[in-house]
Design a protein around this motif. Sequence first.
Motif, PDB file in Angstrom:
ATOM      1  N   ILE A  23       0.845  -1.197   0.000  1.00  0.00           N
ATOM      2  CA  ILE A  23       0.000   0.000   0.000  1.00  0.00           C
ATOM      3  C   ILE A  23       0.881   1.248   0.000  1.00  0.00           C
ATOM      4  O   ILE A  23       0.627   2.218  -0.719  1.00  0.00           O
ATOM      5  N   GLY A  24       1.948   1.223   0.800  1.00  0.00           N
ATOM      6  CA  GLY A  24       2.865   2.348   0.842  1.00  0.00           C
ATOM      7  C   GLY A  24       3.517   2.620  -0.508  1.00  0.00           C
ATOM      8  O   GLY A  24       3.656   3.764  -0.925  1.00  0.00           O
ATOM      9  N   ALA A  25       3.910   1.546  -1.209  1.00  0.00           N
ATOM     10  CA  ALA A  25       4.523   1.709  -2.526  1.00  0.00           C
ATOM     11  C   ALA A  25       3.540   2.311  -3.521  1.00  0.00           C
ATOM     12  O   ALA A  25       3.903   3.184  -4.322  1.00  0.00           O
ATOM     13  N   LEU A  26       2.290   1.880  -3.467  1.00  0.00           N
ATOM     14  CA  LEU A  26       1.267   2.423  -4.364  1.00  0.00           C
ATOM     15  C   LEU A  26       0.990   3.892  -4.051  1.00  0.00           C
ATOM     16  O   LEU A  26       0.795   4.706  -4.963  1.00  0.00           O
TER      17      LEU A  26
ATOM     18  N   VAL B  61       5.464   6.807   2.157  1.00  0.00           N
ATOM     19  CA  VAL B  61       6.821   6.551   2.651  1.00  0.00           C
ATOM     20  C   VAL B  61       6.767   5.926   4.042  1.00  0.00           C
ATOM     21  O   VAL B  61       7.493   4.960   4.335  1.00  0.00           O
ATOM     22  N   MET B  62       5.909   6.461   4.891  1.00  0.00           N
ATOM     23  CA  MET B  62       5.774   5.926   6.249  1.00  0.00           C
ATOM     24  C   MET B  62       5.337   4.472   6.223  1.00  0.00           C
ATOM     25  O   MET B  62       5.880   3.616   6.936  1.00  0.00           O
ATOM     26  N   SER B  63       4.356   4.162   5.386  1.00  0.00           N
ATOM     27  CA  SER B  63       3.841   2.797   5.314  1.00  0.00           C
ATOM     28  C   SER B  63       4.862   1.851   4.687  1.00  0.00           C
ATOM     29  O   SER B  63       4.978   0.696   5.097  1.00  0.00           O
ATOM     30  N   SER B  64       5.613   2.343   3.697  1.00  0.00           N
ATOM     31  CA  SER B  64       6.621   1.497   3.052  1.00  0.00           C
ATOM     32  C   SER B  64       7.723   1.098   4.021  1.00  0.00           C
ATOM     33  O   SER B  64       8.217  -0.032   3.996  1.00  0.00           O
ATOM     34  N   LEU B  65       8.130   2.034   4.873  1.00  0.00           N
ATOM     35  CA  LEU B  65       9.250   1.780   5.774  1.00  0.00           C
ATOM     36  C   LEU B  65       8.815   1.251   7.139  1.00  0.00           C
ATOM     37  O   LEU B  65       9.663   0.863   7.945  1.00  0.00           O
TER      38      LEU B  65
ATOM     39  N   SER C 172       9.846  -5.311   1.268  1.00  0.00           N
ATOM     40  CA  SER C 172       9.223  -4.002   1.469  1.00  0.00           C
ATOM     41  C   SER C 172      10.033  -2.901   0.790  1.00  0.00           C
ATOM     42  O   SER C 172       9.469  -1.999   0.152  1.00  0.00           O
ATOM     43  N   LEU C 173      11.350  -2.954   0.924  1.00  0.00           N
ATOM     44  CA  LEU C 173      12.205  -1.953   0.277  1.00  0.00           C
ATOM     45  C   LEU C 173      12.119  -2.055  -1.243  1.00  0.00           C
ATOM     46  O   LEU C 173      12.149  -1.038  -1.945  1.00  0.00           O
ATOM     47  N   CYS C 174      12.004  -3.285  -1.745  1.00  0.00           N
ATOM     48  CA  CYS C 174      11.856  -3.479  -3.195  1.00  0.00           C
ATOM     49  C   CYS C 174      10.536  -2.889  -3.676  1.00  0.00           C
ATOM     50  O   CYS C 174      10.474  -2.286  -4.757  1.00  0.00           O
ATOM     51  N   PHE C 175       9.472  -3.070  -2.888  1.00  0.00           N
ATOM     52  CA  PHE C 175       8.181  -2.464  -3.231  1.00  0.00           C
ATOM     53  C   PHE C 175       8.322  -0.947  -3.342  1.00  0.00           C
ATOM     54  O   PHE C 175       7.835  -0.326  -4.293  1.00  0.00           O
ATOM     55  N   MET C 176       8.983  -0.351  -2.354  1.00  0.00           N
ATOM     56  CA  MET C 176       9.133   1.105  -2.335  1.00  0.00           C
ATOM     57  C   MET C 176       9.935   1.581  -3.540  1.00  0.00           C
ATOM     58  O   MET C 176       9.568   2.570  -4.201  1.00  0.00           O
TER      59      MET C 176
END
Length: 282
Positions: A132-135, A202-206, A248-252
Amino acid sequence: MAPRSPPPPTWATLGRATALTLTPHLLSRDHSVISKRALAVSDAQKVTLGVIAAYVVGIAILWNVPYIRWILWPFKMLVIAFHEFGHAITCVLTGGKVKSISLDPREGGVTHMQGGRSGLTLPAGYLGSSLIGALLTFAGFNINASKVASIVIGVAFLLTVWWGRRDWLTIGTVAAAVGLLVGCWFIRGAEALRFVVLFIGVMSSLYSVWDICDDLILRKVNSSDASVFAKRYGGSSQCWGVIWSVISLCFMAAGIVAGIAAFPQSAEQQREDAQKFIPTRF
């Protein structure tokens, strides 16, 4: 009479071997040009990338410094709502039933589920919130995309409130988030919405990276999704936590690259386009 010179060669008169030799070269060159154009960073995107970098540094500082870390508390609760939504929606999609969702003021949450595939529902909390964070990070590169993202978030929040309707903290967190997003629609033609969506993204991605680090590496908390997953499917909780963090980092990263490729418009073009899609500046 002088002999007539032969006509210039065409693709029809070229030999088969020559045509097969030149075609891949031309396609490769065109593909390279298209790729360079797609990933060229515009001035507006440079600003967005700078904001993302500032968010990462700011969140990292606020996350770890005592006392002032409470500034992030409302956003942590929001991201935890995303986390629990990831568990819940995956449970439903795999044939299970969600009984309830509740958030804890001490920055925790729980989703009570029945059925579903635990091999998917357990990692879906961290991976779901990071996806969701990446999107949202992707949408944060464009005003209209941020508008669409805020509507989708609203629908997801309605489901979260339905599952957590007996928990007042869940309801309050969702209501505050919806109020913030709606309010930003009316600030400078929704331009402020883009940066709020970007921050939440950004908050959700990390979140999964920092939370896993807090729970499994620094404090070694045993009651986590990763520890439950390790007990059921083998491996260590730290190992699964690292794997989920890398994903997660790859998603971001994918969200950032996709945003650069999809939204090359200048800031002025974005403002003009925003007035054609659910305009909020009269």
